[in-house]
Design a protein around this motif. Structure first.
Motif, short mmCIF file in Angstrom:
data_model
loop_
_atom_site.label_atom_id
_atom_site.label_comp_id
_atom_site.label_asym_id
_atom_site.label_seq_id
_atom_site.Cartn_x
_atom_site.Cartn_y
_atom_site.Cartn_z
N ILE A 58 0.16 7.09 2.54
CA ILE A 58 -0.45 6.50 3.54
C ILE A 58 -0.79 5.31 3.48
N ARG A 59 -1.49 4.99 2.16
CA ARG A 59 -1.82 3.30 2.12
C ARG A 59 -0.69 2.52 2.23
N ILE A 60 0.45 2.81 1.94
CA ILE A 60 2.07 2.00 1.91
C ILE A 60 2.03 1.48 3.26
N VAL A 61 2.05 2.93 4.00
CA VAL A 61 2.31 2.68 5.58
C VAL A 61 1.43 1.86 6.34
N GLU A 62 0.01 2.25 6.17
CA GLU A 62 -1.13 1.25 6.79
C GLU A 62 -0.97 -0.19 6.17
N THR A 63 -0.68 -0.53 4.98
CA THR A 63 -0.48 -1.90 4.70
C THR A 63 1.05 -2.57 5.12
N GLY A 64 1.99 -1.90 5.21
CA GLY A 64 3.17 -2.22 5.75
C GLY A 64 4.09 -2.60 4.61
N SER A 65 3.81 -2.44 3.42
CA SER A 65 4.70 -2.68 2.02
C SER A 65 4.22 -2.20 0.69
N PHE A 66 4.97 -1.98 -0.14
CA PHE A 66 4.59 -1.69 -1.36
C PHE A 66 3.78 -2.67 -2.19
N THR A 67 4.11 -3.93 -1.77
CA THR A 67 3.23 -5.04 -2.56
C THR A 67 1.89 -5.12 -2.26
N ALA A 68 1.77 -5.10 -0.68
CA ALA A 68 0.41 -5.25 -0.28
C ALA A 68 -0.60 -3.93 -0.52
N ALA A 69 0.21 -2.60 -0.59
CA ALA A 69 -0.51 -1.52 -1.28
C ALA A 69 -0.91 -1.76 -2.60
N ALA A 70 0.00 -2.30 -3.39
CA ALA A 70 -0.42 -2.34 -4.83
C ALA A 70 -1.37 -3.38 -5.08
N GLU A 71 -1.26 -4.53 -4.32
CA GLU A 71 -2.64 -5.44 -4.40
C GLU A 71 -3.58 -4.93 -4.00
N SER A 72 -3.77 -4.17 -2.80
CA SER A 72 -5.14 -3.60 -2.24
C SER A 72 -5.69 -2.45 -3.24
N LEU A 73 -4.76 -1.84 -4.00
CA LEU A 73 -5.39 -0.76 -4.88
C LEU A 73 -5.54 -1.27 -6.51
N GLY A 74 -5.02 -2.32 -6.66
CA GLY A 74 -5.21 -2.97 -8.05
C GLY A 74 -4.15 -2.24 -8.81
#
Length: 314
Positions: free
Chosen positions: A10-26
């Motif tokens: 869900i987080r990947i879809v909301e942020t639009g990328s694996f990179t953005a999801a990784a950064e937001s989740l640390g």
């Protein structure tokens, strides 16, 4: 099927990328890739089409996202609610605000909040850029000025009075304006992306000002005013001591500049994170006595950023 992996999807879809999801989740991008691959194996279905440029949901991915996003959000809200309503609320809260607002106004709010809730960990980004709260995983934004984005919910926190200021040396050289219309003959410094038409509450028409300088920092603009270069519109409290010392002069003091708003913003697509509620309530307790604030605005409810009313949950 692992619920944590569903939440990650869900987080990947909301942020639009694996990179953005990784950064937001640390977490590491490679960890995300491995867990999504495991989720796809568990479900026996491909969820995402990955290319070098973008992600695209498969039909199965769209179905899973539509069904699971509301459930995951409810679970996260319930977890936050339970953590916040314990004797010692805990967890992470991510906030963004303009640098000068943070340094000169919100510093006391943040420090007292941390003392009050020692198990809550704040991540504060001081920035003038307009951040996409959902994409970057930000829980709360404190913003200055009028708002237009109706996808957000806003709570007006306060208003701050402004005035026009210049040095005595500048005025001796260029003259002192007698009415707002006289500003067209002066070097008027402004804020980046702000309207070049200055309005006054007791003057019939706006004035299109001209100036050599625009900046995203009031502190920097004030420093340029100190160089006897022009007139700037700044918070009164930001210039009060300088006026008392004779370093600055308030011009056109009989003509009232509209105050600027300070708003607390959060995404309307999610339920309000209880830690956001704690911070907003704490801020409202503290901010009314701050010297920057002209009036504390305790509103009966939030409003959408386009001005439409939104009911306030208890």
């Amino acid at each position: 099927m692992n619920l944590n992996d569903i939440s990650l999807f869900i987080r990947i879809v909301e942020t639009g990328s694996f990179t953005a999801a990784a950064e937001s989740l640390g977490i590491q991008k490679s960890t995300i890739s491995r867990r999504i691959a495991q989720l796809e194996d568990d479900l026996g279905a491909r969820l995402l089409q990955r290319t070098t440029r973008k992600l695209k949901l498969t039909d199965d991915g769209e179905e899973l996202f539509a069904r699971c996003q509301p459930l995951i959000n409810e679970l996260e809200t319930a977890k936050d609610y339970l953590a916040t309503n314990q004797d010692h609320p805990r967890g992470r809260l991510r906030i963004t605000m303009p640098s000068e607002l943070g340094v000169f106004m919100m510093n006391d709010v943040v420090s007292t909040f941390l003392r009050r809730y020692p198990d809550i960990h704040l991540e504060v980004e001081l920035s003038t850029r307009v951040i996409d709260l959902i994409e970057e995983g930000i829980d709360l934004a404190i913003r200055v000025g009028a708002l237009a984005d109706s996808t957000l919910i806003a709570r007006r926190v306060a208003e701050v009075n402004r005035g026009l200021y210049a040095t005595p040396e500048y005025l001796a050289k260029h003259g002192t304006p007698k009415t707002p219309d006289d500003l067209v003959d002066h070097n008027c410094f402004g804020v980046l992306k702000a309207d070049e038409h200055w309005t006054f509450e007791n003057w019939d028409s706006s004035v299109k000002v001209n100036g050599q300088l625009k900046a995203n920092s009031i502190s920097f603009i004030r420093e340029m005013v100190f160089q006897h270069m022009g007139i700037a519109r700044m918070p009164r409290v930001f210039c009060r001591e300088c006026v008392q010392e004779g370093v600055l002069v308030e011009v056109l003091s009989d003509y009232h500049c509209p105050p600027f708003e300070i708003n607390a913003i959060y995404p309307s697509k999610r339920h309000l994170n209880p830690k956001v509620r704690l911070f907003i309530d704490h801020m409202m307790e503290m901010i009314g006595d701050h010297p920057w604030v002209s009036e504390k605005l305790v509103t009966p409810g939030e409003v959408a950023a386009d001005g439409q009313a939104i009911s306030l949950a208890p």
